[in-house]
Design a protein around this motif. Structure first.
Motif, PDB file in Angstrom:
ATOM      1  N   ALA A 185      68.334-113.678 -80.214  1.00 11.77           N
ATOM      2  CA  ALA A 185      68.943-115.003 -80.042  1.00 11.77           C
ATOM      3  C   ALA A 185      69.403-115.191 -78.601  1.00 11.77           C
ATOM      4  CB  ALA A 185      70.113-115.187 -81.003  1.00 11.77           C
ATOM      5  N   HIS A 186      69.977-114.138 -78.023  1.00 10.53           N
ATOM      6  CA  HIS A 186      70.413-114.210 -76.634  1.00 10.53           C
ATOM      7  C   HIS A 186      69.212-114.451 -75.712  1.00 10.53           C
ATOM      8  CE1 HIS A 186      72.495-113.364 -72.900  1.00 10.53           C
ATOM      9  NE2 HIS A 186      71.481-112.572 -72.600  1.00 10.53           N
ATOM     10  N   ARG A 187      68.136-113.690 -75.901  1.00  9.69           N
ATOM     11  CA  ARG A 187      66.942-113.842 -75.058  1.00  9.69           C
ATOM     12  C   ARG A 187      66.346-115.233 -75.176  1.00  9.69           C
ATOM     13  NH1 ARG A 187      62.504-109.682 -75.756  1.00  9.69           N
ATOM     14  NH2 ARG A 187      61.669-110.961 -74.069  1.00  9.69           N
ATOM     15  N   ASP A 188      66.411-115.809 -76.363  1.00  8.50           N
ATOM     16  CA  ASP A 188      65.868-117.155 -76.564  1.00  8.50           C
ATOM     17  C   ASP A 188      66.654-118.214 -75.795  1.00  8.50           C
ATOM     18  OD1 ASP A 188      63.972-116.080 -78.269  1.00  8.50           O
ATOM     19  OD2 ASP A 188      64.998-116.714 -80.105  1.00  8.50           O
ATOM     20  N   THR A 202      68.442-117.929 -69.587  1.00  7.12           N
ATOM     21  CA  THR A 202      67.410-118.214 -68.594  1.00  7.12           C
ATOM     22  C   THR A 202      66.848-116.941 -67.979  1.00  7.12           C
ATOM     23  OG1 THR A 202      68.507-120.296 -68.098  1.00  7.12           O
ATOM     24  CG2 THR A 202      66.919-119.505 -66.481  1.00  7.12           C
ATOM     25  N   GLN A 203      67.710-116.015 -67.614  1.00  3.88           N
ATOM     26  CA  GLN A 203      67.243-114.778 -66.984  1.00  3.88           C
ATOM     27  C   GLN A 203      66.476-113.913 -67.969  1.00  3.88           C
ATOM     28  OE1 GLN A 203      70.169-112.460 -64.869  1.00  3.88           O
ATOM     29  NE2 GLN A 203      68.855-110.671 -64.793  1.00  3.88           N
ATOM     30  N   CYS A 204      67.015-113.709 -69.166  1.00  2.00           N
ATOM     31  CA  CYS A 204      66.390-112.808 -70.129  1.00  2.00           C
ATOM     32  C   CYS A 204      65.097-113.360 -70.712  1.00  2.00           C
ATOM     33  CB  CYS A 204      67.366-112.476 -71.256  1.00  2.00           C
ATOM     34  SG  CYS A 204      68.761-111.468 -70.728  1.00  2.00           S
ATOM     35  N   SER A 205      64.965-114.672 -70.747  1.00  2.00           N
ATOM     36  CA  SER A 205      63.763-115.260 -71.336  1.00  2.00           C
ATOM     37  C   SER A 205      62.589-115.305 -70.369  1.00  2.00           C
ATOM     38  CB  SER A 205      64.066-116.670 -71.850  1.00  2.00           C
ATOM     39  OG  SER A 205      64.387-117.532 -70.784  1.00  2.00           O
TER      40      SER A 205
END
Length: 95
Positions: free
Chosen positions: A61-64, A67-70
């Motif tokens: 959920a965080h990656r979705d 901006t940086q992680c996605s």
């Protein structure tokens, strides 16, 4: 529905209520709760399968939404910590 006393005290998993001991529990950290103007402290813990699932879901959920992680590596600090927590809790990992 609230948690049973054994879940609040960390003797049972906060998600599935499985019985825990110091060797099987994943400590989720002490929490402060405001109960009608007064503070209460509780100590949630989880079984490895539940912790792995919930940390993994939180990481996805965080990656979705990050901006940086996605878009790039390395992931942000939150993304890295969620991933590390999921891997640490993995019931299939060697100990």
């Amino acid at each position: 529905m609230g948690l049973a006393e054994e879940q609040v005290c960390g003797r049972r998993c906060v998600w599935c209520a499985a019985s825990l001991n110091n060797g099987t529990a994943i400590d989720l950290g002490a929490r402060e709760v405001d109960t009608r103007g007064g503070g209460a402290r509780w100590f949630p813990r989880a079984c490895r399968p539940c912790a792995h699932k919930h940390f993994g879901d939180a990481h996805q959920a965080h990656r979705d939404n990050c901006t940086q992680c996605s878009t790039t590596l390395p992931w942000c600090t939150t993304g890295q910590r969620l991933f590390a927590a999921a891997m640490k809790a993995d019931p299939k990992a060697r100990r």
